[in-house]
Design a protein around this motif. Structure first.
Motif, PDB file in Angstrom:
ATOM      1  N   ILE A  27      -2.697  -3.567  -1.667  1.00  0.00           N
ATOM      2  CA  ILE A  27      -2.645  -2.278  -0.952  1.00  0.00           C
ATOM      3  C   ILE A  27      -2.159  -1.233  -1.959  1.00  0.00           C
ATOM      4  CG2 ILE A  27      -1.505  -0.980   0.910  1.00  0.00           C
ATOM      5  CD1 ILE A  27      -1.315  -3.789   2.359  1.00  0.00           C
ATOM      6  N   GLU A  28      -2.972  -0.203  -2.159  1.00  0.00           N
ATOM      7  CA  GLU A  28      -2.648   0.816  -3.168  1.00  0.00           C
ATOM      8  C   GLU A  28      -1.723   1.888  -2.607  1.00  0.00           C
ATOM      9  OE1 GLU A  28      -3.387   0.357  -6.167  1.00  0.00           O
ATOM     10  OE2 GLU A  28      -4.942  -1.176  -5.969  1.00  0.00           O
ATOM     11  N   LYS A  29      -1.086   2.616  -3.505  1.00  0.00           N
ATOM     12  CA  LYS A  29      -0.194   3.707  -3.088  1.00  0.00           C
ATOM     13  C   LYS A  29      -0.990   4.770  -2.318  1.00  0.00           C
ATOM     14  CE  LYS A  29       3.123   7.017  -4.947  1.00  0.00           C
ATOM     15  NZ  LYS A  29       3.977   6.993  -3.779  1.00  0.00           N
TER      16      LYS A  29
ATOM     17  N   MET B 153       0.219  -1.153  -5.401  1.00  0.00           N
ATOM     18  CA  MET B 153       1.588  -1.017  -4.889  1.00  0.00           C
ATOM     19  C   MET B 153       2.098  -2.323  -4.268  1.00  0.00           C
ATOM     20  SD  MET B 153       3.024   1.413  -2.007  1.00  0.00           S
ATOM     21  CE  MET B 153       4.745   1.544  -1.803  1.00  0.00           C
ATOM     22  N   ILE B 154       1.258  -2.903  -3.385  1.00  0.00           N
ATOM     23  CA  ILE B 154       1.614  -4.228  -2.832  1.00  0.00           C
ATOM     24  C   ILE B 154       0.520  -5.196  -3.242  1.00  0.00           C
ATOM     25  CG2 ILE B 154       1.853  -5.559  -0.696  1.00  0.00           C
ATOM     26  CD1 ILE B 154       3.780  -3.652   0.155  1.00  0.00           C
ATOM     27  N   ARG B 155       0.962  -6.317  -3.801  1.00  0.00           N
ATOM     28  CA  ARG B 155      -0.007  -7.329  -4.241  1.00  0.00           C
ATOM     29  C   ARG B 155       0.390  -8.666  -3.606  1.00  0.00           C
ATOM     30  NH1 ARG B 155       0.999  -7.025  -9.291  1.00  0.00           N
ATOM     31  NH2 ARG B 155       1.350  -9.168  -9.928  1.00  0.00           N
ATOM     32  N   ILE B 156      -0.559  -9.216  -2.881  1.00  0.00           N
ATOM     33  CA  ILE B 156      -0.284 -10.487  -2.199  1.00  0.00           C
ATOM     34  C   ILE B 156      -1.187 -11.543  -2.828  1.00  0.00           C
ATOM     35  CG2 ILE B 156      -0.365 -11.670   0.045  1.00  0.00           C
ATOM     36  CD1 ILE B 156      -0.051  -8.839   1.303  1.00  0.00           C
ATOM     37  N   GLU B 157      -0.547 -12.626  -3.279  1.00  0.00           N
ATOM     38  CA  GLU B 157      -1.331 -13.650  -3.989  1.00  0.00           C
ATOM     39  C   GLU B 157      -1.153 -15.003  -3.317  1.00  0.00           C
ATOM     40  OE1 GLU B 157       0.031 -13.585  -8.021  1.00  0.00           O
ATOM     41  OE2 GLU B 157      -0.923 -11.643  -8.451  1.00  0.00           O
ATOM     42  N   ASN B 158      -2.231 -15.479  -2.803  1.00  0.00           N
ATOM     43  CA  ASN B 158      -2.308 -16.854  -2.303  1.00  0.00           C
ATOM     44  C   ASN B 158      -1.162 -17.217  -1.335  1.00  0.00           C
ATOM     45  OD1 ASN B 158      -3.555 -19.314  -2.150  1.00  0.00           O
ATOM     46  ND2 ASN B 158      -2.477 -20.170  -3.929  1.00  0.00           N
ATOM     47  N   VAL B 159      -0.899 -16.341  -0.379  1.00  0.00           N
ATOM     48  CA  VAL B 159       0.241 -16.533   0.531  1.00  0.00           C
ATOM     49  C   VAL B 159      -0.115 -17.496   1.671  1.00  0.00           C
ATOM     50  CG1 VAL B 159       1.611 -15.362   2.300  1.00  0.00           C
ATOM     51  CG2 VAL B 159       1.491 -14.425  -0.006  1.00  0.00           C
TER      52      VAL B 159
ATOM     53  N   ASP C 273       2.503  11.530   0.997  1.00  0.00           N
ATOM     54  CA  ASP C 273       1.897  10.495   0.150  1.00  0.00           C
ATOM     55  C   ASP C 273       2.545   9.120   0.376  1.00  0.00           C
ATOM     56  OD1 ASP C 273      -0.012   9.645  -1.611  1.00  0.00           O
ATOM     57  OD2 ASP C 273       1.296   9.884  -3.376  1.00  0.00           O
ATOM     58  N   ILE C 274       2.746   8.819   1.666  1.00  0.00           N
ATOM     59  CA  ILE C 274       3.359   7.530   2.016  1.00  0.00           C
ATOM     60  C   ILE C 274       2.238   6.557   2.399  1.00  0.00           C
ATOM     61  CG2 ILE C 274       4.887   6.353   3.657  1.00  0.00           C
ATOM     62  CD1 ILE C 274       6.323   9.045   4.060  1.00  0.00           C
ATOM     63  N   SER C 275       2.296   5.349   1.841  1.00  0.00           N
ATOM     64  CA  SER C 275       1.330   4.308   2.249  1.00  0.00           C
ATOM     65  C   SER C 275       1.687   3.880   3.665  1.00  0.00           C
ATOM     66  CB  SER C 275       1.431   3.083   1.347  1.00  0.00           C
ATOM     67  OG  SER C 275       1.364   3.473   0.012  1.00  0.00           O
ATOM     68  N   ILE C 276       0.672   3.722   4.500  1.00  0.00           N
ATOM     69  CA  ILE C 276       0.933   3.268   5.869  1.00  0.00           C
ATOM     70  C   ILE C 276       0.021   2.087   6.179  1.00  0.00           C
ATOM     71  CG2 ILE C 276       0.934   3.891   8.331  1.00  0.00           C
ATOM     72  CD1 ILE C 276       1.583   6.771   7.520  1.00  0.00           C
ATOM     73  N   VAL C 277       0.652   1.014   6.666  1.00  0.00           N
ATOM     74  CA  VAL C 277      -0.124  -0.167   7.069  1.00  0.00           C
ATOM     75  C   VAL C 277       0.142  -0.394   8.558  1.00  0.00           C
ATOM     76  CG1 VAL C 277      -0.581  -2.623   6.683  1.00  0.00           C
ATOM     77  CG2 VAL C 277       0.132  -1.174   4.772  1.00  0.00           C
ATOM     78  N   PHE C 278      -0.922  -0.380   9.347  1.00  0.00           N
ATOM     79  CA  PHE C 278      -0.804  -0.661  10.771  1.00  0.00           C
ATOM     80  C   PHE C 278      -1.180  -2.115  11.018  1.00  0.00           C
ATOM     81  CE2 PHE C 278      -1.949   3.854  10.557  1.00  0.00           C
ATOM     82  CZ  PHE C 278      -1.035   4.436  11.404  1.00  0.00           C
ATOM     83  N   ALA C 279      -0.578  -2.698  12.062  1.00  0.00           N
ATOM     84  CA  ALA C 279      -1.099  -3.966  12.600  1.00  0.00           C
ATOM     85  C   ALA C 279      -1.419  -3.635  14.046  1.00  0.00           C
ATOM     86  CB  ALA C 279      -0.056  -5.050  12.511  1.00  0.00           C
ATOM     87  N   SER C 280      -2.691  -3.665  14.398  1.00  0.00           N
ATOM     88  CA  SER C 280      -3.072  -3.241  15.749  1.00  0.00           C
ATOM     89  C   SER C 280      -4.474  -3.723  16.094  1.00  0.00           C
ATOM     90  CB  SER C 280      -3.016  -1.713  15.800  1.00  0.00           C
ATOM     91  OG  SER C 280      -3.430  -1.240  17.054  1.00  0.00           O
ATOM     92  N   HIS C 281      -4.761  -3.836  17.395  1.00  0.00           N
ATOM     93  CA  HIS C 281      -6.165  -4.034  17.759  1.00  0.00           C
ATOM     94  C   HIS C 281      -6.617  -2.902  18.673  1.00  0.00           C
ATOM     95  CE1 HIS C 281      -4.110  -5.766  21.105  1.00  0.00           C
ATOM     96  NE2 HIS C 281      -3.885  -6.923  20.516  1.00  0.00           N
ATOM     97  N   ASP C 282      -5.903  -1.777  18.571  1.00  0.00           N
ATOM     98  CA  ASP C 282      -6.260  -0.583  19.341  1.00  0.00           C
ATOM     99  C   ASP C 282      -7.489   0.073  18.688  1.00  0.00           C
ATOM    100  OD1 ASP C 282      -6.419   1.974  20.390  1.00  0.00           O
ATOM    101  OD2 ASP C 282      -4.247   2.221  20.570  1.00  0.00           O
ATOM    102  N   GLU C 283      -8.509   0.320  19.505  1.00  0.00           N
ATOM    103  CA  GLU C 283      -9.761   0.902  19.015  1.00  0.00           C
ATOM    104  C   GLU C 283      -9.533   2.253  18.343  1.00  0.00           C
ATOM    105  OE1 GLU C 283     -13.000  -0.065  18.775  1.00  0.00           O
ATOM    106  OE2 GLU C 283     -12.156  -2.028  19.258  1.00  0.00           O
ATOM    107  N   TYR C 284      -8.653   3.040  18.944  1.00  0.00           N
ATOM    108  CA  TYR C 284      -8.418   4.386  18.416  1.00  0.00           C
ATOM    109  C   TYR C 284      -7.846   4.321  16.996  1.00  0.00           C
ATOM    110  CZ  TYR C 284      -7.280   9.277  18.094  1.00  0.00           C
ATOM    111  OH  TYR C 284      -7.234  10.582  17.667  1.00  0.00           O
TER     112      TYR C 284
END
Lengths: 403, 223
Positions: free
Chosen positions: B29-31, B1-7, B193-204
Motif C-alpha cells: 500500500i503506497e503513501k 509505505m506498507i509492505r506485506i510479505e507472505n503473511v 495526504d494521509i493513506s486510508i485503508v477501509f475494510a468494508s463491503h458497503d457498495e458506496y
C-alpha cells in the motif's frame, strides 16, 4: 498527558455515582466505627492506668527491700521524711505521696473483712492524684476518728456514712491493737485491690496507733513525666526497692498488649472489608468499561497508563472514603472523649475489672495515619485482580461489541 | 509505505488451529493511497486490517511500515506504533464516554505530548472540516450516530497519522451520513495526504475508493 489520565480516573471513579457513593459510605462508616472502638479500647486502658497511678503507685514507687513480700512494718523505710525532702528538690518530679500501710481486720457488729489501713495526708494526696475525685459518697475529711472506706469494702461490711468500724492489727511491737473508726466517706478508685480493702486514715494518727516513728513509711509514690527518672532513682537508692508502674502492675502491661491485639484484629477486619468493597466496585466498573479499555489500548494508550488510571480511580474512591471516615471518626471520638460511653447497665461487672462505668475514649494522631496508610494500601491492592482482566483482554474482541 | 510479505494467520481453539484466516498474503500500500479491503463476511478483511494496524499478531510472514518490520514487535512496541503512526476508525465509533468531543478528538495528540495550544488549534481545525465544531463541549452520548462517527474520524486524523485504518466505518450510518463521511475521508486523504485503508463491503465505499483489494477465504483474489 498525566492530566488527561487524572481526568479520566476522576470522571470514571464517579461515573456510577450511586455505586461509588455506596462504597465510600461503607468505607467511611466502618472506618469511623473502627476509630471509635480503637479510641474506646485505648481510653479504657489509659483510664485504668491513670486511676491506678493516681490512687497508688504513681509512675514510680519506692519501698524498703522485702516489704512488698512480707508486708511487715519492720520492713518499712526508716528515713522516709528525708528521702521525701530530697525528692521534692528534684525538678523532674511533679508530686510525692508518702504512705504508711498495715494489714488487718475491719469489723462491724455483723461483718468483718480483711483490710489494709493506709495512713495518708489528704492535701498531699490531692496534689498527687486529685484524691477528691475518688469520693463517691460522704465528705472528704479524716479528723480524729474519721475514715474513708474503699467502695467494695464498704459493700462487704454493709456500712454507710456515719457507721462505726473497728480495725484491729498488730502494731510495731507485735501487740494486737484495735481502733474504733467512723465512716466519713466512701471512695472508688477503680483500683480493684484498694476498693476491696482500703481504709484511709490520717497518717499521723496511724503512726501513733502502730507505734511507728513519724519519719517512717511503707511506700513513697512519685508522679513524673520524665521517662529516665526510674533509672536515676534506682542508682541513687540502691538499698531500697525502686519499682516502675508496670513492674508493680504487670497485669496492666498484659492488658495493654491485649488491647493492641484487639485493635489489630478490628483494624484487619475493617481493612479487609474496605479491600473487598473497593475490589468489588472496581471489578464491576472495569467489566462495565472493558470496551472502553479495549478502545484506548487499540488507539495507543499503553497498559502502563491504563494501570495508572485504574490505580488513581481506586485511590479516589479510597481516599474520599477515608476523608469522610476520618471526619465521622473524629466527630465520634471527640464525643466519646468529652462525654464518654455510659455503660452503667454493666457498671458492676466493669468496676470489678477496675474500669469506670463511663468510658472516655482516647484520640491519637496515629489512628488516622495508620488508617490512611492501610486504606491507601487496600485501594492499590484491590485493583490487582481487575488489572489482570485488562492485561489479558483481547482489545480486538472487546472493541467489536455493538454500541 | 506498507509492505506485506507472505503473511499467514490462524485462529486457534486451545492448541488446535481452527481457522486459516490469512493465506500467503502479499500486498503493498503506497503513501496517500485511498484503498478498500473487501469481500464476503469471514473472508479475512478485518483480520488483515488488524494485522496492518499492529492490533493483532501474525503467525508467519512479514509486515513492514516504512521499512520497519512490525509483525514481530512486542505488545508495548506495537502500542507505540499505533499511537504515533496510525489512526483508527471503528464500526462502533468507540469514543471515550467520560470525555467531551474536544477531549476525544485531542486524546491521541495529548498522549503523544503535543503542546496544549497546538492541540486546541488542530482540534478546532479538524472539527470544522468535519462540521462538528459546534459540538466540542458535548459528551459523545448526546450526539447522533453520524456525529459520533465524525468525532471518531476527527480523533483518528487529528494527530496526523501516516495511515488511517477504518473498519466498516459506514456500517452503523444511514446513506446520507455514509456519503457525508466518505466525502470527508476523501477530502482528508487529499488535503492531509494521509493513506486510508477501509475494510468494508458497503457498495458506496466500493464505488468511491481508488483501489479495491478483494479477498476470499483468506486469500487476495484481486488487488
Amino acid at each position: 498527558m498525566y492530566s488527561l489520565i487524572l481526568k479520566l480516573a476522576f470522571n470514571n471513579a464517579f461515573l456510577r455515582l450511586s455505586r461509588t457513593l455506596l462504597v465510600i459510605i461503607m468505607i467511611a462508616v466502618s472506618m469511623s466505627m473502627m476509630l471509635s472502638i480503637q479510641g474506646l479500647y485505648d481510653g479504657m486502658t489509659l483510664n485504668m492506668i491513670d486511676k491506678t497511678k493516681r490512687s497508688d503507685s504513681g509512675e514510680i514507687s519506692i519501698y524498703a527491700q522485702g516489704y512488698r513480700l512480707s508486708k511487715e512494718l519492720a520492713d518499712s523505710i526508716k528515713d522516709a521524711s528525708s528521702i521525701q525532702e530530697a525528692l521534692m528538690t528534684e525538678t523532674r518530679i511533679d508530686a510525692v505521696a508518702v504512705r504508711l500501710k498495715a494489714e488487718g481486720l475491719s469489723s462491724t457488729a455483723r461483718k468483718s473483712a480483711f483490710s489494709t489501713i493506709i495512713g495518708i495526708d489528704l492535701d498531699k494526696e490531692e496534689r498527687f492524684g486529685r484524691f477528691s475525685e475518688f469520693l463517691k459518697e460522704g465528705e472528704l475529711t479524716l479528723g480524729r476518728r474519721g475514715v474513708l472506706l474503699g467502695s467494695e469494702l464498704a459493700k462487704s461490711l454493709k456500712v454507710r456514712i456515719g457507721s462505726k468500724v473497728i480495725f484491729s492489727t498488730q502494731d510495731s511491737s507485735g501487740e494486737i491493737n484495735a481502733m474504733a473508726l467512723k465512716v466519713k466517706g466512701i471512695v472508688q478508685t477503680n483500683n480493684i485491690s484498694l476498693d476491696a480493702s482500703a481504709i484511709y486514715v490520717d497518717k499521723m494518727k496511724l503512726h501513733k496507733f502502730l507505734g511507728m516513728p513519724e519519719e517512717t513509711a511503707t511506700q513513697i509514690a512519685i508522679r513524673t513525666t520524665s521517662p529516665g527518672l526510674s533509672e536515676s532513682l534506682l542508682a541513687e537508692y540502691k538499698s531500697l526497692d525502686v519499682k516502675s508502674f508496670l513492674e508493680l502492675y504487670p497485669m496492666i502491661r498484659q492488658m495493654q498488649d491485649m488491647m493492641v491485639i484487639f485493635n489489630s484484629i478490628t483494624f484487619f477486619i475493617v481493612m479487609l472489608v474496605v479491600f473487598i468493597g473497593i475490589m468489588g466496585v472496581m471489578y464491576v466498573s472495569i467489566l462495565d468499561r472493558i470496551r472502553e479499555f479495549g478502545i484506548m489500548k487499540s488507539i495507543g494508550l499503553s497498559y502502563r497508563l491504563i494501570r495508572l488510571q485504574i490505580l488513581l480511580e481506586a485511590l479516589f474512591v479510597g481516599l474520599v472514603g477515608y476523608a469522610l471516615g476520618a471526619l465521622l471518626g473524629y466527630g465520634a471520638l471527640s464525643y466519646l472523649v468529652h462525654v464518654g460511653l455510659d455503660l452503667s447497665a454493666f457498671a458492676e461487672g466493669m468496676e470489678s475489672f477496675g474500669m469506670s462505668s463511663v468510658i472516655h475514649a482516647d484520640i491519637k494522631l496515629s489512628y488516622f495515619t495508620s488508617t490512611f496508610i492501610a486504606i491507601t494500601g487496600a485501594s492499590l491492592l484491590s485493583v490487582i485482580l481487575p488489572l489482570r482482566k485488562i492485561k489479558t483482554m483481547n482489545a480486538i474482541e472487546v472493541t467489536k461489541a455493538e454500541t | 509505505m506498507i509492505r506485506i510479505e507472505n503473511v499467514e494467520k490462524y485462529f486457534y481453539r486451545g492448541e488446535d488451529r481452527e481457522l486459516h484466516a490469512l493465506k500467503n498474503i502479499d500486498l503493498t500500500i503506497e503513501k496517500g493511497e485511498y484503498s478498500l479491503l473487501t469481500g464476503p463476511s469471514g473472508c479475512g478483511k478485518t483480520t488483515l486490517l488488524n494485522a496492518i494496524g499492529a492490533l493483532d499478531t501474525i503467525d508467519s510472514g512479514k509486515i513492514y511500515l516504512e521499512d520497519r518490520e512490525i509483525g514481530s514487535l512486542s505488545e508495548d512496541e506495537r502500542t507505540t506504533i499505533r499511537l504515533n503512526e496510525m489512526g483508527f476508525v471503528f464500526q462502533a465509533y468507540n469514543l471515550i464516554p467520560v470525555l467531551n468531543v474536544e477531549e476525544n478528538i485531542g486524546f491521541i495528540m495529548k498522549l503523544r505530548g503535543f503542546d496544549e495550544e497546538e492541540i486546541k488549534k488542530r482540534v478546532k481545525e479538524v472539527a470544522t472540516i468535519l462540521e462538528i465544531d459546534t459540538k466540542l463541549s458535548s459528551l459523545p452520548s448526546t450526539l447522533s450516530g453520524g456525529q459520533q462517527q465524525r468525532v471518531a474520524v476527527a480523533r483518528a486524523v487529528a494527530a496526523k497519522p501516516k495511515i488511517i485504518l477504518a473498519d466498516e466505518p459506514t456500517a452503523n450510518l444511514d446513506s446520507k451520513n455514509s456519503k457525508a463521511l466518505m466525502d470527508m475521508m476523501r477530502s482528508l486523504n487529499e488535503k492531509e495526504d494521509i493513506s486510508i485503508v477501509f475494510a468494508s463491503h458497503d457498495e458506496y465505499v466500493l464505488e468511491n475508493v481508488d483501489r479495491i483489494i478483494r479477498l476470499n477465504d483468506g486469500k487476495i483474489i484481486e488487488s
